[in-house]
Design an enzyme around this catalytic site. Structure first.
Site: not given
Length: 600
Positions: A394, A398-399, A522
Site C-alpha cells: 500500500p 516506505g517503498k 513507479e
C-alpha cells in the site's frame, strides 16, 4: 500528482518561529564579521588601489577650502586671482578623475565579490545533503543566491572603501579645522561625539531589521515559487484569488520589514544631518563673535565653515557604511547558514563498469526527522545481483524510501545496508551514484532540448548509444514527430511532452548511464497499456545484464519479477515470486485480485 496547499498559515507560523530563532542566534555572531572580511581578501590588491585613488581624490578636495581662503585673502589685498582660480580648477579636475577611477575599480571589485560568492553558494547548495535541503524552500535559497549576495557589492564598494575615504576626509578636515581655529574645533567635536553615540545605538536595530527584511523576501519568493510549480492545478481549482491573496500577504510582509529597516536607516541619517546643522549654527554664532572681536578673520571663518560642510560628507558616508555593514552582516549570516551545513563529497566520478550489484537491507530503521513516525521499522530483505526485484504494498509503507536510502539521500538511524557486498557507508559517494540509475516517481524533465535531457546523466553518450536507448524505450516515433528532432526544446519542466513521454525520457536517461543497479520508482504509472507492456519487455531485457529494483503499485508491471518484496507498515511481511505470494500472502493476493491479475 502535483498538489496545492491552500491553507499554509500554520506552516508559515512555524517557519516564522524558526526564522526568528535564526535571527536571534545570528545577532552578534563574530564569525559574520570574519566571513564578511573574507569575501574581500581575494581582491585586496584592487581594494587597496581603488581606495588609494579615492583617497587622493579626497585629498584634492581637502585642499580646496585653503585655496579658497587664499583666493579671498588675495581679493582683499587687491591682488590677481587668476593663479588661485587655476589651482582650484586643477584640484577639482584631478580630484574628480582620481575619484572616478577609484570608484570604477571598487565597483569592479564588488561585482567580483558577488560572482565569487554566488558561485560558491551554488556549489554549496548543489552539494548539500538532501535532508538539509529539505529544511529550506526553493524560493528562499534563490533569494540567498541573488538578493543576499547582491548586498555584498554595496558593502564592498561603499562600506569597506567608503569607510577608508570617509575616515581620511574626516580626520583631514578636523586637522585643517585645528589649524584654522582650535576653539571652533571643540564646538564641532561635541557634535561629532553625539553623532557617534546615536549611530552606535541605532546600528544593531538596523542589522536586525535588515535580516528580518531578507527573511521576509525569501518567504515571498518561496510562496510565489510554490504557486508557479502548480499553476495548472491552481487554475483548474479556481484558486487564483486565494493564491493571489497569499502571495500578496507575503509581499506585504516583505514590504513592512523593508520599511522598518529603511526607517532605522533614515533615523540615523536624519539625526546626523540635524546635528551637523546644529553644529553649523553653533560655529556660525561663536565664529561670528570671534570675527567681531578681531580674534578671527572672515576668510578663516569661511574656510572653517567649508571644512564643517566637508565633515557632512564623511560623516554621512560613515553612517551609510555602518548601516551597509549591518545589512551585509545580515546577508552574510543567511549565506553562512548554508555554508555551515555539511557538504557531500565530490560527485565528479567517471562511469563505472562492472557486475550487477545486489542489495541487502538488514534490520534497517529510518525516520525523516526526530519528531516524525518511523518509515522503516526493522526492514530486512535481499535483492540478488542480476534479475528484477519488485517492492509492492500500500501507499506510505516506505517503498520509495528504500531508493532514497540506497542513493544515500538519507542515512538510516539503525541497521545495515549492503550494496554489492560492501557496507553502503564504505562506498565513495560519487562511485556509488555513478553505479546507479534512478528513475524518480515524478519523472522530472529539465528545461532544454530532448537530447540534453536524454544525456543528462551521461553527457559522453554516443549517437549509437542514444539510438539504442530510443529504440528500447519506444521513443523513436516521438523524436520523429518533433520539429527539430533531438534538438527540439521540451519547455519548462517538459511541458511540451505528455506524462508518458516524460516518463520514458527519464527511463532512457537512466539506461544511458549504463547502471549496475537500476532503480525504477513507479516507472509505468503514466503509460498506457500498450506502452506498459513494451516497457515491461525493456525492463526484462535490462534485467539480464544488471540488477533492477522496481517500486510499483500496478502489479501488472512486476508480475514477472524474479523476486517480489511485500511491505506493510514499515516492515517486510513477505517475499517470493508471484505464484508463491498469491498462495501465501493475503495482502498481496488482495492487491492482485483488486487489479484483476490472474494467479498464473
Amino acid at each position: 500528482m502535483t498538489t496545492v496547499e491552500v491553507a499554509p498559515l500554520e506552516r508559515e507560523h512555524k517557519e516564522r518561529g524558526r526564522e526568528s530563532e535564526i535571527t536571534e542566534a545570528d545577532q552578534g555572531r563574530r564569525g559574520s564579521w570574519r566571513s564578511l572580511v573574507g569575501q574581500v581578501v581575494p581582491y585586496k590588491g584592487m581594494l587597496v588601489l581603488g581606495s588609494a585613488l579615492t583617497l587622493m581624490g579626497s585629498f584634492a578636495g581637502l585642499a580646496m577650502p585653503m585655496l579658497t581662503k587664499s583666493t579671498i585673502d588675495l581679493f582683499g589685498q587687491g591682488g590677481a586671482s587668476g593663479g588661485p582660480i587655476l589651482w582650484l580648477s586643477a584640484a577639482v579636475v584631478i580630484g574628480a578623475l582620481m575619484s572616478a577611477a577609484g570608484r570604477f575599480l571598487l565597483e569592479r571589485m564588488g561585482e567580483g565579490v558577488v560572482l565569487t560568492s554566488r558561485i560558491d553558494l551554488v556549489n554549496r547548495i548543489m552539494r548539500l545533503r538532501v535532508r538539509d535541503v529539505d529544511q529550506f524552500k526553493a524560493g528562499d535559497l534563490l533569494t540567498r543566491v541573488s538578493s543576499d549576495t547582491t548586498l555584498l557589492r554595496s558593502v564592498c564598494t561603499e562600506a569597506f572603501a567608503g569607510t577608508a575615504s570617509a575616515v581620511f576626509m574626516f580626520l583631514g578636515a578636523l586637522a585643517m579645522m585645528a589649524i584654522t581655529d582650535a576653539p571652533l574645533l571643540l564646538v564641532t567635536l561635541g557634535v561629532v561625539v553625539l553623532v557617534g553615540l546615536m549611530v552606535a545605538l541605532v546600528g544593531p536595530k538596523i542589522r536586525r531589521a535588515s535580516l528580518r527584511a531578507q527573511v521576509a523576501l525569501g518567504r515571498m519568493n518561496s510562496t510565489l515559487e510554490r504557486v508557479l510549480q502548480a499553476l495548472r492545478t491552481v487554475k483548474a481549482s479556481g484558486a487564483e484569488g486565494r493564491e493571489i491573496a497569499i502571495v500578496s500577504t507575503a509581499a506585504s510582509d516583505a514590504r513592512n520589514q523593508g520599511v522598518a529597516a529603511i526607517a532605522w536607516k533614515s533615523t540615523a541619517g536624519i539625526g546626523a544631518w540635524t546635528l551637523i546643522q546644529l553644529a553649523f549654527l553653533a560655529v556660525l554664532g561663536v565664529g561670528g563673535a570671534r570675527v567681531a572681536d578681531g580674534s578671527m578673520t572672515v576668510s578663516a571663518l569661511i574656510a572653517f565653515l567649508l571644512y564643517l560642510f566637508y565633515l557632512v560628507s564623511p560623516i554621512g558616508q560613515l553612517i551609510s557604511s555602518y548601516t551597509l555593514m549591518q545589512q551585509g552582516l545580515a546577508a552574510v549570516a543567511r549565506i553562512d547558514e548554508i555554508r555551515r551545513l555539511p557538504s557531500e563529497s565530490s560527485m565528479d566520478f567517471p562511469g563505472v563498469d562492472g557486475e550487477p550489484l545486489g542489495v541487502i537491507f538488514d534490520n534497517v530503521t529510518f525516520r525523516y526527522a526526530d519528531n516524525r513516525t518511523l518509515v522503516h521499522d526493522g526492514v530486512s530483505f535481499v535483492a540478488p545481483a542480476g534479475g528484477m526485484t519488485a517492492l509492492v504494498g500500500p501507499s506510505g509503507v516506505g517503498k520509495s524510501t528504500v531508493f532514497s536510502l540506497v542513493e544515500r539521500f538519507y542515512e538510516p538511524q539503525a541497521g545495515v545496508i549492503t550494496i554489492g557486498g560492501r557496507n553502503i557507508r564504505d562506498w565513495c559517494l560519487g562511485e556509488l551514484r555513478a553505479s546507479l540509475g534512478y528513475v524518480e516517481q515524478d519523472s522530472p524533465v529539465l528545461e532544454g532540448t530532448f537530447r540534453e535531457n536524454l544525456t543528462y546523466a551521461n553527457p559522453e553518450a554516443t549517437d549509437d548509444d542514444i539510438q539504442q536507448v530510443l529504440t528500447k524505450t519506444r521513443l523513436n516515433d516521438v523524436v520523429d514527430r518533433l520539429p527539430q528532432g533531438l534538438e527540439t526544446p521540451v519547455g519548462n519542466r517538459g511541458v511540451m511532452l505528455s506524462g508518458g513521454e516524460r516518463q520514458r525520457i527519464a527511463i532512457a536517461r537512466a539506461l544511458l548511464r549504463k547502471p549496475r543497479l537500476l532503480l525504477l520508482d513507479e516507472a509505468t504509472s503514466q503509460l498506457d497499456a500498450v506502452n506498459e507492456m513494451r516497457l515491461r519487455e525493456v525492463i526484462a531485457e535490462v534485467a539480464r545484464d544488471t540488477t533492477v529494483l522496481v517500486v510499483a503499485h500496478r502489479l501488472s508491471t512486476v508480475i514477472g519479477a524474479d523476486r517480489i518484496i511485500v511491505m506493510e507498515s514499515g516492515r517486510v511481511r513477505g517475499a517470493g515470486n508471484h505464484q508463491e505470494l498469491m498462495a501465501s500472502d493475503e495482502l498481496y493476493r488482495e492487491l492482485a485480485t483488486t487489479q484483476l491479475i490472474p494467479v498464473v
